[in-house]
Structures are given as C-alpha cells and as structure tokens.
Write a protein that holds these residues in place. Structure first.
Motif, PDB file in Angstrom:
ATOM      1  N   TYR A  61       0.406  -1.113   0.040  1.00  0.00           N
ATOM      2  CA  TYR A  61       0.216  -0.531   0.183  1.00  0.00           C
ATOM      3  C   TYR A  61       1.174   0.929   0.006  1.00  0.00           C
ATOM      4  CZ  TYR A  61      -3.328   3.429   1.792  1.00  0.00           C
ATOM      5  OH  TYR A  61      -3.912   5.125   1.798  1.00  0.00           O
ATOM      6  N   GLY A  62       2.102   1.465   0.958  1.00  0.00           N
ATOM      7  CA  GLY A  62       2.600   2.796   0.763  1.00  0.00           C
ATOM      8  C   GLY A  62       3.280   3.111  -0.168  1.00  0.00           C
ATOM      9  N   LEU A  63       3.959   1.860  -1.291  1.00  0.00           N
ATOM     10  CA  LEU A  63       4.918   2.024  -2.428  1.00  0.00           C
ATOM     11  C   LEU A  63       3.420   2.850  -3.523  1.00  0.00           C
ATOM     12  CD1 LEU A  63       7.562   1.599  -3.705  1.00  0.00           C
ATOM     13  CD2 LEU A  63       6.473  -0.800  -4.961  1.00  0.00           C
ATOM     14  N   TYR A  64       2.213   2.045  -3.226  1.00  0.00           N
ATOM     15  CA  TYR A  64       1.441   2.252  -3.978  1.00  0.00           C
ATOM     16  C   TYR A  64       0.701   4.095  -4.243  1.00  0.00           C
ATOM     17  CZ  TYR A  64       1.419  -1.879  -6.411  1.00  0.00           C
ATOM     18  OH  TYR A  64       1.409  -3.258  -7.457  1.00  0.00           O
ATOM     19  N   VAL A  65       0.971   4.297  -2.685  1.00  0.00           N
ATOM     20  CA  VAL A  65       1.003   5.377  -2.397  1.00  0.00           C
ATOM     21  C   VAL A  65       1.622   7.026  -2.625  1.00  0.00           C
ATOM     22  CG1 VAL A  65       0.675   7.307  -0.206  1.00  0.00           C
ATOM     23  CG2 VAL A  65      -0.417   5.064  -0.022  1.00  0.00           C
ATOM     24  N   LEU A  66       3.374   6.186  -2.908  1.00  0.00           N
ATOM     25  CA  LEU A  66       4.206   7.113  -3.282  1.00  0.00           C
ATOM     26  C   LEU A  66       4.311   7.180  -5.380  1.00  0.00           C
ATOM     27  CD1 LEU A  66       7.271   5.317  -1.443  1.00  0.00           C
ATOM     28  CD2 LEU A  66       5.668   7.988  -0.891  1.00  0.00           C
ATOM     29  N   GLN A  67       3.494   5.813  -5.739  1.00  0.00           N
ATOM     30  CA  GLN A  67       3.347   6.229  -6.905  1.00  0.00           C
ATOM     31  C   GLN A  67       2.427   6.202  -7.459  1.00  0.00           C
ATOM     32  OE1 GLN A  67       5.761   4.555  -9.183  1.00  0.00           O
ATOM     33  NE2 GLN A  67       7.048   3.838  -7.437  1.00  0.00           N
ATOM     34  N   ILE A  68       1.448   6.447  -6.802  1.00  0.00           N
ATOM     35  CA  ILE A  68       0.057   6.476  -8.251  1.00  0.00           C
ATOM     36  C   ILE A  68      -1.581   7.115  -6.750  1.00  0.00           C
ATOM     37  CG2 ILE A  68      -0.845   4.870  -9.678  1.00  0.00           C
ATOM     38  CD1 ILE A  68      -2.130   3.235  -7.287  1.00  0.00           C
ATOM     39  N   GLY A  69      -0.703   7.160  -5.808  1.00  0.00           N
ATOM     40  CA  GLY A  69      -1.406   7.825  -4.705  1.00  0.00           C
ATOM     41  C   GLY A  69      -2.692   7.306  -4.515  1.00  0.00           C
ATOM     42  N   GLU A  70      -2.554   8.142  -2.664  1.00  0.00           N
ATOM     43  CA  GLU A  70      -3.613   7.922  -1.398  1.00  0.00           C
ATOM     44  C   GLU A  70      -4.703   7.058  -2.186  1.00  0.00           C
ATOM     45  OE1 GLU A  70      -3.184   9.498   2.050  1.00  0.00           O
ATOM     46  OE2 GLU A  70      -4.469   8.814   2.877  1.00  0.00           O
ATOM     47  N   ALA A 116      -4.136   4.243  -4.097  1.00  0.00           N
ATOM     48  CA  ALA A 116      -3.845   3.123  -3.723  1.00  0.00           C
ATOM     49  C   ALA A 116      -4.063   1.735  -2.645  1.00  0.00           C
ATOM     50  CB  ALA A 116      -2.495   3.942  -2.877  1.00  0.00           C
ATOM     51  N   LYS A 117      -5.841   2.502  -2.481  1.00  0.00           N
ATOM     52  CA  LYS A 117      -6.918   2.216  -1.620  1.00  0.00           C
ATOM     53  C   LYS A 117      -6.922   0.885  -2.490  1.00  0.00           C
ATOM     54  CE  LYS A 117      -7.294   5.432   1.931  1.00  0.00           C
ATOM     55  NZ  LYS A 117      -8.632   6.871   1.813  1.00  0.00           N
ATOM     56  N   GLU A 118      -7.273   0.958  -3.550  1.00  0.00           N
ATOM     57  CA  GLU A 118      -8.220   0.243  -5.015  1.00  0.00           C
ATOM     58  C   GLU A 118      -7.123  -0.883  -5.203  1.00  0.00           C
ATOM     59  OE1 GLU A 118     -11.298   0.778  -4.154  1.00  0.00           O
ATOM     60  OE2 GLU A 118     -11.509   2.291  -3.536  1.00  0.00           O
ATOM     61  N   HIS A 119      -5.796  -1.020  -4.856  1.00  0.00           N
ATOM     62  CA  HIS A 119      -4.976  -1.612  -5.534  1.00  0.00           C
ATOM     63  C   HIS A 119      -4.559  -2.425  -5.131  1.00  0.00           C
ATOM     64  CE1 HIS A 119      -1.733  -2.754  -8.668  1.00  0.00           C
ATOM     65  NE2 HIS A 119      -2.103  -1.445  -9.099  1.00  0.00           N
ATOM     66  N   ASP A 120      -4.907  -3.866  -5.000  1.00  0.00           N
ATOM     67  CA  ASP A 120      -4.316  -5.339  -4.216  1.00  0.00           C
ATOM     68  C   ASP A 120      -2.513  -4.870  -4.312  1.00  0.00           C
ATOM     69  OD1 ASP A 120      -6.244  -6.592  -4.581  1.00  0.00           O
ATOM     70  OD2 ASP A 120      -5.746  -7.469  -6.175  1.00  0.00           O
ATOM     71  N   SER A 121      -1.502  -5.244  -2.751  1.00  0.00           N
ATOM     72  CA  SER A 121      -0.209  -5.568  -3.302  1.00  0.00           C
ATOM     73  C   SER A 121       0.318  -7.417  -2.736  1.00  0.00           C
ATOM     74  CB  SER A 121       0.072  -4.356  -2.727  1.00  0.00           C
ATOM     75  OG  SER A 121      -0.473  -4.992  -0.824  1.00  0.00           O
ATOM     76  N   CYS A 122       0.635  -7.228  -3.288  1.00  0.00           N
ATOM     77  CA  CYS A 122       1.484  -8.010  -2.423  1.00  0.00           C
ATOM     78  C   CYS A 122       2.001  -8.267  -1.361  1.00  0.00           C
ATOM     79  CB  CYS A 122       2.788  -8.817  -3.207  1.00  0.00           C
ATOM     80  SG  CYS A 122       3.230  -9.249  -4.901  1.00  0.00           S
ATOM     81  N   CYS A 131       2.112 -11.538  -8.453  1.00  0.00           N
ATOM     82  CA  CYS A 131       2.296  -9.607  -8.527  1.00  0.00           C
ATOM     83  C   CYS A 131       1.184  -8.604  -9.341  1.00  0.00           C
ATOM     84  CB  CYS A 131       4.388  -9.417  -8.701  1.00  0.00           C
ATOM     85  SG  CYS A 131       4.253  -7.654  -8.335  1.00  0.00           S
ATOM     86  N   PRO A 132       0.392  -7.716  -8.812  1.00  0.00           N
ATOM     87  CA  PRO A 132      -0.278  -7.602  -9.013  1.00  0.00           C
ATOM     88  C   PRO A 132       0.137  -5.725  -9.888  1.00  0.00           C
ATOM     89  CG  PRO A 132      -0.508  -6.998  -6.581  1.00  0.00           C
ATOM     90  CD  PRO A 132       0.810  -7.565  -7.107  1.00  0.00           C
ATOM     91  N   TRP A 133       1.686  -5.398  -9.667  1.00  0.00           N
ATOM     92  CA  TRP A 133       1.980  -4.100  -9.996  1.00  0.00           C
ATOM     93  C   TRP A 133       2.049  -4.577 -11.656  1.00  0.00           C
ATOM     94  CZ3 TRP A 133       4.985  -0.348  -7.650  1.00  0.00           C
ATOM     95  CH2 TRP A 133       5.557   0.264  -8.262  1.00  0.00           C
ATOM     96  N   ASP A 134       1.177  -2.833 -12.579  1.00  0.00           N
ATOM     97  CA  ASP A 134       0.854  -2.797 -13.355  1.00  0.00           C
ATOM     98  C   ASP A 134       1.160  -1.599 -13.985  1.00  0.00           C
ATOM     99  OD1 ASP A 134      -0.613  -1.199 -12.039  1.00  0.00           O
ATOM    100  OD2 ASP A 134      -2.603  -2.008 -12.599  1.00  0.00           O
ATOM    101  N   ILE A 135       2.691  -0.768 -13.427  1.00  0.00           N
ATOM    102  CA  ILE A 135       2.574   0.815 -13.810  1.00  0.00           C
ATOM    103  C   ILE A 135       4.623  -0.480 -14.309  1.00  0.00           C
ATOM    104  CG2 ILE A 135       4.458   2.525 -12.771  1.00  0.00           C
ATOM    105  CD1 ILE A 135       2.052   1.600  -9.936  1.00  0.00           C
TER     106      ILE A 135
END
Lengths: 230, 230
Positions: free
Chosen positions: A114-123, A126-132, A206-210
């Motif tokens: 979650y913390g990495l997605y906040v840095l990458q795509i905003g809060e 990030a709330k809607e994004h899965d993470s490993c 991994c759900p990373w789609d960037i």
C-alpha cells in the motif's frame, strides 16, 4: 532431430500431494509443506512475477526465509538451481532444484505494498490496488495463520524471493529498474524447490501494473503451483 | 591554488547534542535521536564498514528502517546524499544529507551473524567471534532496549544500511563479493543524516576479518559518531 538438453524434472517421479493450485493473477495463495516435499511453481503464461515466501512451521514467526541472509550465505545476489535459501539463523529452508527458464529472478525488491502504491499512484488509487504484501497476509489468513499476534510483521514484511522478476542495475543504462522478463522466458516455465524443514510456502502473482515488469500491458496473469512427496 | 568543491557541512552550524561517541572497532553503539536531529558518522581511519540501523521510538519494534522498502521507494540500489530512507510502511526515517567520500555503501548484505561465521569459520571459532547482529542487540541493551519481548527479531534481524561497504556484483569479474573500499575513500570521511522521526540509531563497526572488506589486514577499526540539533 534436435535433442533436448533439459534434464527430466525431479517431480516427474514424485507423487502429487496437492492438485495444481491456482495463484490468481494479482492475488496470493499459501500452502503447508513437509520437510522433503517438492514444490513446482509454474509461470503459466510466462511473464508473471511471483513473490515467494517460506516460514518455518516449528518456529512459526521466528524462522523465516530471508533474502539478505541468503545473499550472505551464498555470497551471491540471486539463487540459482542447486542453491539453498536460508533463514536469518542460517538454517536451510528451501533448495532450488530446477529452473526451466533463463534464471532471471530477484532478491532485492520488497513486496509491493500500500505504501509503495501511495508513492506511485496516490492515496486514493492505492486504496483500490491489490499488493503482494496484503496478498501474503490474506493467503496466510486462509490457512488461519498470522505472522504474529501483534501487527509488527505487517510493518516489516520480509523480502520475498521474487521469481521471474527482472531487475536491472546497470549504471550505464537505466540504473535500478523493474523491467520486462527476458524474451526467452516462456509460458509454462517452472521452478522446483525442496522444503528443507516443515514450513508454509506463500505466493503472490504480483499485481504491479506500472510499466511492463509483468509483460507487455502489465496485466497480472494467473500462475499455478503443486506440491509433491519426494 | 586548488579550490575545494566540497560544500561546508550542515553540521558546522549545528549545536552538538552529544560528544563525539566511539564505536569501538568490531563492536556496537546506539543513541537516541529526536526528529530533525543531525547525525554525523565518521569513518575515523577510512576503511571501516559501519552497519547502521534506525528504529522509530514512537512505534518501537514496528517502524524500522528497511533496506528492501527503501530500494522500492527510491527505485535505487543504494541511497546517495539527498535520498531518504524509509520504513516498511514507507514513512521517512532518515535522510542522507552529505557524504564526503566516493559514495560506496551497500544495502544488500545482512549484518554478519553467528550463523554466518559458523558457515565461514566453523562452530568453535564462531563462538569466539563478534558479529554485527550481536553488536546491535548489545548496543540496544545498553539503552535498556530490546526489539521485542520475544526473540523473534533475533531471528529476522533487519538488514542494515552498510556504510562504506563495497559490494561488487559484476558477472564478468568476481560476482557478488565484499571487497576493499575504494582508494579515494580516506580517514575522516563522514556521512550526515537527518532523523525524520524520533528514533534510535544503532551502529556496528563490523568485525568481519575474512578478506580485506575492512581494509588491508581486515582488523576492525574504531569509528565515531556525533548527534547535533538542527
């Protein structure tokens, strides 16, 4: 006639303990293993990164497969077929027996979080994004497991062995970068591990789609694993 | 006349909060820091690796400076002057403000440990050998601190930021290898960090004496640090 130079897989002779189990694209899954069991992890579509953790059952929450300790033990950045992976107290926990692909894996990246997605795509996004990281805890919860009564392991999630993750660190090119898997990595490529102690193995497709770390388009793909008796 | 291109250190104008504190060669030391405090770590003899950890005070045992999460956040293998180091929840904990030397540091190696020395020099010799892992726990104990009531952190000690550690990973040379510091790294070289939250900073002047990672001869050397108000 072209002869195959690939040795027969160790699991060909082994007795399945589980069916072929799905790791849904972008989600996690975990399984129990006994010492000596074999684990085949399959990159079903060929371009998907699979985060892989192992946790000792007998010393639950204490003995954990550790990438930094494995690098110390092997004096190697990335385990290859034949190499053993270690816990922090340098007890063997997994040995990589086979690797059908080009051998591109990673030990340096943390599980996306979650913390990495906040840095990458905003809060909000990030709330809607899965993470490993969340996938790991959800997968353990499906087995009624948690890493500790308190949330501290949620704060310092161990680094996974990132199967099929292609990380460059070439100062003359793009530096440290998560890039597309190599061309010669293909659908059905697999790795085989032997459990060196009773443990729980956990995975996240991994759900990373960037970018195109998970192949062109970056859409996470299903993967599979299966456990065998030795 | 040759002009120095090095900027004046941020700590020149800062007010010392502590004396110059010794990190004895091969041993550890820890200190409390407040948010905004500056920390100068000095490679007194120039060739010594210093393992460096930071632990949040307000969320003790939970928020820990994490090398794998820092790599994710920075998309960089090794922080340089100007870079922030993160906890696993991606909260800033330290920012590296200055680096007087050539900037060779490491985030990949685990702290050396009893288990690693057993692999390297055998069980009997390992028992007599200091390790950065034990140094960390001893340094925290001097401040009446432990990472947890239970020993689990003894099992999964966080990877330190290994100041002045020179790790090669060049497939065409020796591969992953802990080698001598660069020639232009010299006695008195220092790094300056700013604490981004109240925390405990801990150090170990690494006792590794196998090879010349800590300079020719490998004998661990004293280092120093000092804390300043911003």
């Amino acid at each position: 006639m072209q002869l195959s130079v690939r040795a027969a897989s160790a699991v060909v002779e082994a007795k399945p303990k589980t069916d072929l189990i799905l790791i849904p694209g972008g989600k996690g899954k975990a399984t129990h293993m006994k010492k000596g069991d074999l684990l085949k992890v399959i990159n079903t579509h060929g371009k998907q990164v699979v985060d892989f953790w192992a946790f000792s059952t007998s010393e639950w929450g204490k003995e954990i497969m550790s990438m930094h300790h494995t690098r110390n033990a092997l004096q190697k950045m990335t385990p290859q077929a034949g190499d053993t992976l270690y816990t922090a107290s340098m007890k063997p926990i997994m040995t990589m027996l086979e690797d059908s692909g080009p051998g591109v894996h990673d030990t340096t990246a943390a599980a996306c979080s979650y913390g990495l997605y906040v840095l990458q795509i905003g809060e909000e996004a990030a709330k809607e994004h899965d993470s490993c990281t969340n996938n790991l805890y959800n997968a353990l919860a499906e087995l009624d497991l948690a890493l500790a009564e308190d949330p501290r392991y949620g704060y310092y999630t161990p680094a996974p062995f990132n199967l099929w993750m292609n990380v460059t660190d070439t100062p003359d090119e793009s530096g440290y970068c998560w890039v597309m898997p190599p061309q010669d990595q293909k659908a059905g490529d697999y790795t085989v591990f032997r459990a060196e102690q009773d443990c729980v193995a956990a995975f996240s497709a991994c759900p990373w789609d960037i970018g195109d770390m998970n192949g062109p388009g970056g859409e996470p793909q299903d993967c599979h694993f299966q456990v065998f008796s030795a």
